[in-house]
Design an enzyme around this catalytic site. Sequence first.
Site, PDB file in Angstrom:
ATOM      1  N   SER A  68       0.819  -1.213   0.000  1.00  0.00           N
ATOM      2  CA  SER A  68       0.000   0.000   0.000  1.00  0.00           C
ATOM      3  C   SER A  68       0.853   1.262   0.000  1.00  0.00           C
ATOM      4  CB  SER A  68      -0.948   0.003   1.205  1.00  0.00           C
ATOM      5  OG  SER A  68      -0.221   0.015   2.419  1.00  0.00           O
ATOM      6  N   HIS A  69       2.155   1.114   0.259  1.00  0.00           N
ATOM      7  CA  HIS A  69       3.068   2.263   0.229  1.00  0.00           C
ATOM      8  C   HIS A  69       4.193   2.057  -0.786  1.00  0.00           C
ATOM      9  CE1 HIS A  69       1.055   3.061   4.077  1.00  0.00           C
ATOM     10  NE2 HIS A  69       1.357   4.306   3.842  1.00  0.00           N
ATOM     11  N   GLU A 209      -4.688   0.781   2.223  1.00  0.00           N
ATOM     12  CA  GLU A 209      -5.089  -0.621   2.305  1.00  0.00           C
ATOM     13  C   GLU A 209      -6.542  -0.783   1.850  1.00  0.00           C
ATOM     14  OE1 GLU A 209      -3.986  -4.446   2.748  1.00  0.00           O
ATOM     15  OE2 GLU A 209      -2.686  -2.747   3.223  1.00  0.00           O
TER      16      GLU A 209
END
Length: 360
Positions: A68-69, A209
Site C-alpha cells: 500500500s506504500h 489498504e
Amino acid sequence: MEPMPNSNLNQPDQSAQASAVKPGHIALTLDEVHQLAYRVLTHHGLSAEHAQAIARVITAGERDECHSHGMYRVLSCTRTLQHGAVARDAIPVVSDRGPGVVAVDAQFGFSQLAFEVGSKVLLEKVRKTGIAALAINNCYHFSALWPEIEALVEHGVAALAMTPSHAWVAPAGGSRPVFGTNPIAFGWPRAGAQPYVFDFATSAVARGEIELYRRSGRTLPKGWGVDAKGSPSIDAATVLDQGAMLTFGGYKGSALSTMIELLAGPLIGDMTSAESLRIDDGAGASPRHGEIVIALDPRFFSAGNFIEDRQRAEKLFESITGQGARLPSQRRFAARSRSLANGYVQIPEALLRDVQQLLG
C-alpha cells in the site's frame, strides 16, 4: 545523510526465477521499480532530486512488501502533480529554532526531500543536546514513516515521528470524519540486530489498504469503516466515498489521533487534517500539512550506564520473542531479506499497467 541510498535498493546477482511469480503479477528488479517510479515522476514535471527521494521510499515499500506504500503510491503522487498545487522543484528551507529544534519549510513540495535535508541538522543537534525535534511544514505527504525512522536509528538514536493527513476518520462515538489516518512511528537502535520499529496508523488500517481492497473487489473486515449514517460497512467504496474510516481501539485510538493532530499541527504552526482536506477541495491530491520528528540519544539518558541499559533493552526484546511473540516489523524485515535474496519483487499486472500508462 541519505536515508535510503540506492546501494541498499540493489538486488544481489541472482536469477529472477528463484521463486515462482504469482498469477496476475509481473516480476521487477528493485532497480526497475526505482527507475519506473523515477521516470513517471519526472515525466510529470517533478525535479530529479525530488523524484529520486520519492522513488527510494516507493522502492523500499515494494522491497519490504508494504504494497500500500509501494508502487501504488506512484498513482497518488502523479495525481497530486496533476492537481498543480505541489511545487515540482521546491527547495526546502532550513530554520534553526534553538539548540534542540530545527524546522524545514518544504515550500509546498513533497516531504521526502525536506526530511533528508532536515534530518542532517536534527542528528547534529541531538548529538549536542540529547534530544532534538524536527518540524517539517508546508509539505505534501504520502508515505509511511518507517523509512524516516530507520534512517535515524541507524545512527544510534531512538526516534519518534507523527503526522496528520486528510480528515477521513471519524472519532470514537462519532460518524463524521475529523482525523486523518494519523500515523505514528517509533524506532529503537539495536547492536547486531534489526532495529525495533513500529509504524501504524491510528485509524483501524491505512487508507491505502482500503483502496487496494476496492481495486481488487474484496469486502472489508468489520470495524474498518462506516457509511454516511455511521452504520458499519464492509464495502470499500462506501467507506471511502460516502462514509468514514474508524480509529483502532475505539476511544484509545481516537485519543492518540487527537494528540497527533495537536503535536504535528497547531504545535508546529501547521494544519489539522480537516484543514488539509478543505484545501484539497475534492482534488484527491496527497495531504498537505506538517510533520514532527523527535530524536533521542540514549547516551545522554543512561547516566553513564549505556552498555548496561542497552543490554536491559535486549532482555526486554528477548522476553517477547522468547515466548513466540513477534516484534513489530519482523514480517517486513523478513520480506526485505526475501526480496534481496530473490532479486525481484512482484507487482500486480493491473497496477503496473496503470503506472506505465502515466508515461503516455
